[in-house]
Scaffold this motif. Structure first.
Motif, PDB file in Angstrom:
ATOM      1  N   ARG A 109       0.832  -1.201   0.000  1.00 31.64           N
ATOM      2  CA  ARG A 109       0.000   0.000   0.000  1.00 31.64           C
ATOM      3  C   ARG A 109       0.871   1.257   0.000  1.00 31.64           C
ATOM      4  NH1 ARG A 109      -4.003  -2.560   4.593  1.00 31.64           N
ATOM      5  NH2 ARG A 109      -5.391  -3.691   3.166  1.00 31.64           N
ATOM      6  N   VAL A 110       1.934   1.240   0.820  1.00 35.53           N
ATOM      7  CA  VAL A 110       2.847   2.378   0.879  1.00 35.53           C
ATOM      8  C   VAL A 110       3.527   2.588  -0.473  1.00 35.53           C
ATOM      9  CG1 VAL A 110       5.022   3.192   1.879  1.00 35.53           C
ATOM     10  CG2 VAL A 110       3.253   2.225   3.355  1.00 35.53           C
ATOM     11  N   TYR A 111       3.948   1.512  -1.096  1.00 37.88           N
ATOM     12  CA  TYR A 111       4.638   1.585  -2.388  1.00 37.88           C
ATOM     13  C   TYR A 111       3.730   2.209  -3.447  1.00 37.88           C
ATOM     14  CZ  TYR A 111       7.510   0.065  -6.341  1.00 37.88           C
ATOM     15  OH  TYR A 111       8.285   0.034  -7.467  1.00 37.88           O
ATOM     16  N   ILE A 112       2.464   1.783  -3.465  1.00 36.47           N
ATOM     17  CA  ILE A 112       1.510   2.339  -4.432  1.00 36.47           C
ATOM     18  C   ILE A 112       1.233   3.807  -4.128  1.00 36.47           C
ATOM     19  CG2 ILE A 112      -0.839   2.176  -5.335  1.00 36.47           C
ATOM     20  CD1 ILE A 112      -0.702  -0.835  -4.797  1.00 36.47           C
ATOM     21  N   LEU A 113       1.137   4.164  -2.837  1.00 39.04           N
ATOM     22  CA  LEU A 113       0.944   5.561  -2.463  1.00 39.04           C
ATOM     23  C   LEU A 113       2.083   6.428  -2.986  1.00 39.04           C
ATOM     24  CD1 LEU A 113      -0.358   5.734   1.240  1.00 39.04           C
ATOM     25  CD2 LEU A 113      -1.533   6.473  -0.835  1.00 39.04           C
ATOM     26  N   GLN A 114       3.304   5.922  -2.902  1.00 31.05           N
ATOM     27  CA  GLN A 114       4.453   6.681  -3.386  1.00 31.05           C
ATOM     28  C   GLN A 114       4.406   6.839  -4.906  1.00 31.05           C
ATOM     29  OE1 GLN A 114       8.379   5.975  -1.299  1.00 31.05           O
ATOM     30  NE2 GLN A 114       7.270   4.208  -0.515  1.00 31.05           N
ATOM     31  N   ILE A 115       3.965   5.814  -5.623  1.00 31.00           N
ATOM     32  CA  ILE A 115       3.823   5.923  -7.075  1.00 31.00           C
ATOM     33  C   ILE A 115       2.784   6.984  -7.424  1.00 31.00           C
ATOM     34  CG2 ILE A 115       3.043   4.723  -9.155  1.00 31.00           C
ATOM     35  CD1 ILE A 115       4.260   2.180  -8.052  1.00 31.00           C
ATOM     36  N   ILE A 116       1.672   6.972  -6.683  1.00 26.34           N
ATOM     37  CA  ILE A 116       0.610   7.960  -6.927  1.00 26.34           C
ATOM     38  C   ILE A 116       1.123   9.365  -6.651  1.00 26.34           C
ATOM     39  CG2 ILE A 116      -1.621   8.807  -6.093  1.00 26.34           C
ATOM     40  CD1 ILE A 116      -2.404   5.872  -5.621  1.00 26.34           C
ATOM     41  N   GLY A 117       1.792   9.559  -5.506  1.00 23.38           N
ATOM     42  CA  GLY A 117       2.266  10.890  -5.128  1.00 23.38           C
ATOM     43  C   GLY A 117       3.426  11.391  -5.960  1.00 23.38           C
ATOM     44  N   ASP A 118       4.254  10.471  -6.473  1.00 24.34           N
ATOM     45  CA  ASP A 118       5.441  10.868  -7.231  1.00 24.34           C
ATOM     46  C   ASP A 118       5.193  11.004  -8.725  1.00 24.34           C
ATOM     47  OD1 ASP A 118       7.394  11.320  -5.343  1.00 24.34           O
ATOM     48  OD2 ASP A 118       8.008   9.224  -5.234  1.00 24.34           O
ATOM     49  N   TYR A 119       4.350  10.114  -9.291  1.00 21.93           N
ATOM     50  CA  TYR A 119       4.245  10.022 -10.746  1.00 21.93           C
ATOM     51  C   TYR A 119       2.828  10.236 -11.297  1.00 21.93           C
ATOM     52  CZ  TYR A 119       8.835   7.884 -10.179  1.00 21.93           C
ATOM     53  OH  TYR A 119      10.125   7.650  -9.841  1.00 21.93           O
ATOM     54  N   LEU A 120       1.838   9.591 -10.676  1.00 19.42           N
ATOM     55  CA  LEU A 120       0.511   9.577 -11.297  1.00 19.42           C
ATOM     56  C   LEU A 120      -0.286  10.842 -11.027  1.00 19.42           C
ATOM     57  CD1 LEU A 120      -0.581   5.871 -10.693  1.00 19.42           C
ATOM     58  CD2 LEU A 120       0.567   6.885 -12.657  1.00 19.42           C
ATOM     59  N   MET A 121      -0.437  11.238  -9.777  1.00 13.37           N
ATOM     60  CA  MET A 121      -1.229  12.411  -9.418  1.00 13.37           C
ATOM     61  C   MET A 121      -0.448  13.319  -8.480  1.00 13.37           C
ATOM     62  SD  MET A 121      -3.252   9.610  -9.873  1.00 13.37           S
ATOM     63  CE  MET A 121      -4.702   9.104 -10.805  1.00 13.37           C
ATOM     64  N   PRO A 122       0.738  13.794  -8.871  1.00 14.14           N
ATOM     65  CA  PRO A 122       1.521  14.658  -7.977  1.00 14.14           C
ATOM     66  C   PRO A 122       0.874  16.021  -7.807  1.00 14.14           C
ATOM     67  CG  PRO A 122       2.533  14.595 -10.139  1.00 14.14           C
ATOM     68  CD  PRO A 122       1.400  13.596 -10.172  1.00 14.14           C
ATOM     69  N   ASP A 123       1.055  16.620  -6.628  1.00  9.89           N
ATOM     70  CA  ASP A 123       0.553  17.979  -6.419  1.00  9.89           C
ATOM     71  C   ASP A 123       1.726  18.954  -6.533  1.00  9.89           C
ATOM     72  OD1 ASP A 123       1.998  17.718  -4.125  1.00  9.89           O
ATOM     73  OD2 ASP A 123       0.308  17.929  -2.752  1.00  9.89           O
ATOM     74  N   LEU A 124       1.448  20.228  -6.307  1.00 14.01           N
ATOM     75  CA  LEU A 124       2.476  21.246  -6.491  1.00 14.01           C
ATOM     76  C   LEU A 124       3.618  21.115  -5.495  1.00 14.01           C
ATOM     77  CD1 LEU A 124       0.285  24.402  -7.228  1.00 14.01           C
ATOM     78  CD2 LEU A 124       1.660  23.108  -8.839  1.00 14.01           C
ATOM     79  N   SER A 125       3.329  20.537  -4.319  1.00 17.50           N
ATOM     80  CA  SER A 125       4.374  20.410  -3.308  1.00 17.50           C
ATOM     81  C   SER A 125       5.409  19.370  -3.678  1.00 17.50           C
ATOM     82  CB  SER A 125       3.744  20.028  -1.961  1.00 17.50           C
ATOM     83  OG  SER A 125       3.318  18.674  -1.978  1.00 17.50           O
TER      84      SER A 125
END
Length: 249
Positions: A109-125
């Motif tokens: 779950r953590v690994y997928i969260l990192q993929i989402i936050g880094d590559y798929l749906m990153p925010d401005l931060s």
């Protein structure tokens, strides 16, 4: 200034004006456009692009409780349901042979969260990811039914640096240097599983993409050359400004 010393061709000027798109401030010539498509997301990341829309509630009475239940730990700071990517990396080391099944599930779950936050749906931060994604990762089989193959960017200013670099590199290439149908290369095709090609008709369909409160159009009619089709003069973009005013509140 342009007219000094050269003969102007009214027909050529008319053709250029006809192909000018004010939405993107570019000429759309027969060489076509290029962008990141659903095909790229599906074949390179193995993400489904024809599943259910990723939507649902983004509110929780206690995000800390959600985080503890699904990850087994709670960060010191949870800002409106967002946690720091650095905390995920520091708190959850890669599992080894002695790890329990529950630890492996939490790490996944953590690994997928990192993929989402880094590559798929990153925010401005570039350093935060929302815990709402955890609610979609409770059941991995159910998560596989969603359409994950979408990289949402409302402007070039919000593109991650590496995507901006790719865009600039492509703009410097001539039509002869660019390989439009990249995935037909035998070397690349050999490493793509056959099941990834079963939904290829979805890659070039012009459809709305829904990600919680965000709605964007997949403008595949502007990049048909990437799919081996004839590229006509594109029609005007669908403007979804009213939808963009909707926020997570």
């Amino acid at each position: 200034m342009i007219g000094r010393g050269c003969k102007l061709d009214p027909k050529l000027i008319s053709a250029l004006i006809e192909r000018w798109r004010p939405e993107t401030h570019t000429f759309h010539l027969p060489c076509g456009e290029c962008t990141i498509t659903l095909e790229d997301m599906h074949l390179q990341l193995g993400l489904p692009v024809d599943g259910d829309a990723i939507t649902g509630s983004v509110h929780s009475a206690d995000w800390g409780a959600v985080c503890y239940e699904l990850l087994g730990a709670i960060p010191d700071n949870i800002n409106g349901g967002q946690i720091e990517m650095g905390w995920l990396r520091d708190t959850f080391p890669e599992p080894d042979d002695d790890s329990t099944e529950l630890e492996k599930i939490r790490y996944a779950r953590v690994y997928i969260l990192q993929i989402i936050g880094d590559y798929l749906m990153p925010d401005l931060s570039q350093n935060l990811v929302h815990l709402r994604w955890l609610l979609k990762l409770v059941d991995f089989r159910a998560a596989g039914e969603f359409s994950w193959g979408w990289n949402h960017s409302t402007s070039y200013a919000q593109l991650p640096t590496y995507l901006e670099d790719i865009r600039l590199l492509l703009e410097q290439r001539s039509e002869a240097q660019f390989q439009w149908k990249l995935y037909e290369d035998p070397t690349i095709r050999a490493v793509i599983p056959d099941e990834y090609l079963q939904t290829s008709n979805a890659w070039h369909v012009k459809v709305p993409l829904v990600n919680f409160a965000i709605v964007e159009m997949h403008q595949s009619d502007r990049v048909l050359r990437q799919f081996g089709f004839r590229q006509p003069i594109p029609v005007a973009l669908e403007v979804l400004d009213d939808h963009h005013k909707i926020d997570l509140r």
